[in-house]
Design an enzyme around this catalytic site. Structure first.
Site, PDB file in Angstrom:
ATOM      1  N   ASP A   1       0.823  -1.213   0.000  1.00  8.47           N
ATOM      2  CA  ASP A   1       0.000   0.000   0.000  1.00  8.47           C
ATOM      3  C   ASP A   1       0.859   1.265   0.000  1.00  8.47           C
ATOM      4  OD1 ASP A   1      -2.468   1.288  -0.065  1.00  8.47           O
ATOM      5  OD2 ASP A   1      -2.539   1.503   2.113  1.00  8.47           O
TER       6      ASP A   1
ATOM      7  N   ASN B   1     -11.052  -2.520  -5.015  1.00  7.08           N
ATOM      8  CA  ASN B   1     -10.331  -1.556  -5.844  1.00  7.08           C
ATOM      9  C   ASN B   1     -11.043  -1.251  -7.165  1.00  7.08           C
ATOM     10  OD1 ASN B   1      -7.037  -2.706  -4.756  1.00  7.08           O
ATOM     11  ND2 ASN B   1      -8.212  -0.923  -4.057  1.00  7.08           N
TER      12      ASN B   1
END
Ligand code: IPE
Ligand code: IPE
Ligand code: MG
Length: 240
Positions: free
Chosen positions: A19, A67
């Site tokens: 991330d 996502n």
């Protein structure tokens, strides 16, 4: 197979929630897609280090079920990167005997990527692999649990299985996850959450949250994580 020179208390199965690509790009006044691109370069470095350290499997969270809610342009950039990364890295992975596998609802990415994935998995398939590299694409831990329940239920309704036969191994068998348990889970980017990654498989994982954005992560940082792992007492509920 390579002699295992790593320490006995080294993690076998490692997961990484990569991330921070977006924030890294913003911090450096780049486009978001540049962050993802730099992220792929770091993947290469971490894979190389993992092979050196005789890790059994590296399980990377590349794209979550959630996502898909991102802007179209970003998703398209990621799709292109997946194809470019496979083209660029498959020869190297093959040479290092790293077996590549993708898991999750990869079919959501469409025919072009499905074909690429198939090529990459066939091309890197080897009987004397040094490491498994598993990449989660359109993966969600909760979605996987639903798929497991659906799969088991279907088998029971069709009379192929009995309710009493449902064991921990059954769950592993029906899960799309390539490993049954993670020993170590690393999340970069500073947030302390697991964001739907391998929920069933992290039951006894050591979890390390690293503040650095994924594009700033390096093999040195990675080695620090592994070194810290070796110092942890893993009791699995026992009195030891
Ligand atoms: C992780 O980086 C990569 C993907 C989720 C595809 P992010 O894009 O989430 O980066 P941040 O969290 O916005 O910085
Ligand atoms: C987790 O990152 C997913 C991947 C790294 C692929 P996200 O950026 O999607 O997670 P949240 O939204 O911060 O929880
Ligand atoms: Mg993020």
């Amino acid at each position: 197979k390579m002699a295992n020179t790593s320490k006995d208390n080294f993690p076998k199965n490692i997961g990484i929630i990569m991330d921070g690509n977006g924030r890294w790009a913003l911090k450096n006044s780049f486009k978001i897609s540049e962050g993802h691109k730099k992220g792929v370069e770091v993947v290469r470095e971490i894979v190389e280090e993992s092979v050196k350290l005789n890790i059994e499997s590296l399980n990377l969270y590349a794209f979550s079920s959630e996502n898909w809610q991102r802007p179209k342009a970003e998703i398209n950039a990621i799709k292109k990167l997946v194809i470019d990364a496979i083209n660029a890295q498959v020869p190297e992975l093959k040479e290092k005997k790293v077996q590549l596998k993708f898991f999750g609802h990869t079919e959501d990415f469409g025919e072009k990527i499905i074909n690429k994935i198939e090529y990459a998995e066939l091309e890197t398939f080897t009987k004397d692999k040094n490491m498994n590299l598993n990449v989660a694409l359109s993966y969600g831990g909760q979605q996987d649990i639903l798929d497991i329940i659906r799969g088991v239920s279907k088998n029971i309704l069709e009379g192929k299985m009995k309710v009493e036969d449902i064991k921990q191994e059954t769950v592993n068998q029906f899960s799309c996850a390539p490993v049954d348990n993670l020993d170590l889970l690393i999340r970069t980017g500073g947030d302390k959450r697991v964001s739907n990654f391998m929920l069933y498989q992290i039951a006894y994982a050591e979890i390390m949250f690293i503040d650095k954005y994924w594009p700033d992560f390096s093999s040195d940082e990675y080695k620090k994580c592994l070194n810290n792992f070796t110092k942890v007492s893993r009791r699995f509920g026992k009195r030891i």
